[in-house]
Scaffold this motif. Structure first.
Motif, short mmCIF file in Angstrom:
data_model
loop_
_atom_site.label_atom_id
_atom_site.label_comp_id
_atom_site.label_asym_id
_atom_site.label_seq_id
_atom_site.Cartn_x
_atom_site.Cartn_y
_atom_site.Cartn_z
N LYS A 1 11.85 -4.73 4.62
CA LYS A 1 12.31 -3.45 5.53
C LYS A 1 13.29 -2.62 4.92
CE LYS A 1 14.37 -2.72 10.05
NZ LYS A 1 14.74 -3.12 11.42
N ALA A 2 14.47 -3.34 4.53
CA ALA A 2 15.61 -2.47 3.78
C ALA A 2 14.81 -1.72 2.34
CB ALA A 2 16.48 -3.43 3.38
N SER B 1 0.85 -1.29 -0.02
CA SER B 1 -0.03 0.04 -0.08
C SER B 1 0.87 1.29 -0.06
CB SER B 1 -0.88 -0.15 1.15
OG SER B 1 -1.59 -0.98 1.38
N GLU B 2 2.12 1.22 -0.10
CA GLU B 2 3.14 2.24 -0.17
C GLU B 2 3.24 3.06 1.42
OE1 GLU B 2 2.99 4.57 -3.68
OE2 GLU B 2 2.72 2.68 -4.92
N ASN B 3 2.75 2.11 2.30
CA ASN B 3 2.79 2.69 3.65
C ASN B 3 3.96 2.21 4.18
OD1 ASN B 3 2.48 3.85 6.00
ND2 ASN B 3 0.36 2.97 6.28
N TYR B 4 5.20 2.76 3.63
CA TYR B 4 6.61 2.60 4.13
C TYR B 4 7.00 2.49 5.51
CZ TYR B 4 6.41 2.26 -1.12
OH TYR B 4 6.20 1.84 -2.45
N ARG B 5 6.59 3.75 6.06
CA ARG B 5 7.00 3.82 7.46
C ARG B 5 6.16 2.81 8.36
NH1 ARG B 5 11.05 6.27 7.87
NH2 ARG B 5 10.83 8.36 6.92
N ALA C 1 14.76 2.15 1.40
CA ALA C 1 15.13 2.85 -0.26
C ALA C 1 13.85 3.44 -0.96
CB ALA C 1 15.50 1.63 -1.09
N LYS C 2 12.78 2.93 -0.72
CA LYS C 2 11.63 3.67 -1.21
C LYS C 2 11.19 4.95 -0.77
CE LYS C 2 9.29 0.83 -4.11
NZ LYS C 2 9.23 1.37 -5.46
N LEU C 3 11.54 5.30 0.55
CA LEU C 3 11.43 6.47 1.17
C LEU C 3 12.85 7.54 0.98
CD1 LEU C 3 10.36 5.40 4.74
CD2 LEU C 3 9.01 6.60 2.96
N LYS C 4 13.67 6.83 0.19
CA LYS C 4 14.85 7.50 -0.21
C LYS C 4 15.68 7.75 1.00
CE LYS C 4 13.12 9.86 -4.36
NZ LYS C 4 13.25 8.14 -4.97
N GLU C 5 15.54 7.06 1.87
CA GLU C 5 16.74 6.94 3.22
C GLU C 5 17.58 5.96 2.77
OE1 GLU C 5 13.97 6.64 6.84
OE2 GLU C 5 12.82 8.23 6.09
N PHE C 6 18.64 6.26 2.04
CA PHE C 6 19.40 5.33 1.65
C PHE C 6 20.42 4.87 2.52
CE2 PHE C 6 18.26 8.03 -2.21
CZ PHE C 6 17.32 6.99 -2.82
N GLU C 7 21.00 5.69 3.71
CA GLU C 7 21.74 5.07 4.56
C GLU C 7 21.20 3.97 5.44
OE1 GLU C 7 23.87 8.51 6.75
OE2 GLU C 7 24.58 9.22 4.68
N PRO C 8 19.93 4.03 5.89
CA PRO C 8 19.47 3.15 6.69
C PRO C 8 19.21 1.82 5.86
CG PRO C 8 18.10 5.20 7.08
CD PRO C 8 19.25 5.18 6.14
#
Length: 132
Positions: A53-54, A23-27, A58-65
């Motif tokens: 989870k990883a 559902s693209e609810n990535y958080r 990436a989908k959130l563009k939080e590349f370091e986590p």
């Protein structure tokens, strides 16, 4: 919490987390996969949960986590079938951060370890562009 005490249902909890991802609810997906991994540390869906989870990061563009979580997946589940895809997506996260040396190294490792995987095919194309 009460469900954790009663044992919960690993398959239902995994499906719930996957539904949040789809559902693209990535958080929400990250939180649910994290909970899943804590509650069912030896379950058959752990590697997939770690991967999604990883990928949610990436989908959130939080590349370091994302990089850390893909690395964790590779360390904990080295024989999982999603390892080539995890390596490819981890390389993409490095690329998004401008970490070209890390990107190239990971793509080269992917090709060397999994030469016949579809992810290796994509990696060859990406590597050619980076070196071109």
């Amino acid at each position: 919490p009460s469900q954790a005490l009663s044992g919960g249902n690993a398959t239902a909890d995994y499906e719930k987390a996957l539904a949040a991802y789809r559902s693209e609810n990535y958080r929400e997906a990250i939180q649910q996969f994290d909970d899943y991994l804590r509650r069912y540390p030896d379950n058959q869906y752990c590697a997939n949960s770690q991967y999604w989870k990883a990928y949610s990061y990436a989908k959130l563009k939080e590349f370091e986590p994302a990089i850390r979580e893909f690395e964790k997946m590779r360390a904990l589940y080295p024989n999982d079938q999603k390892i080539p895809l995890a390596m490819y997506n981890q390389a993409a996260a490095h690329s998004n951060l401008g970490q070209i040396a890390e990107t190239k190294a990971l793509l080269q490792r992917l090709i060397a370890q999994f030469p016949d995987d579809a992810a290796a095919q994509a990696a060859r194309g990406d590597l050619a562009k980076l070196e071109g």
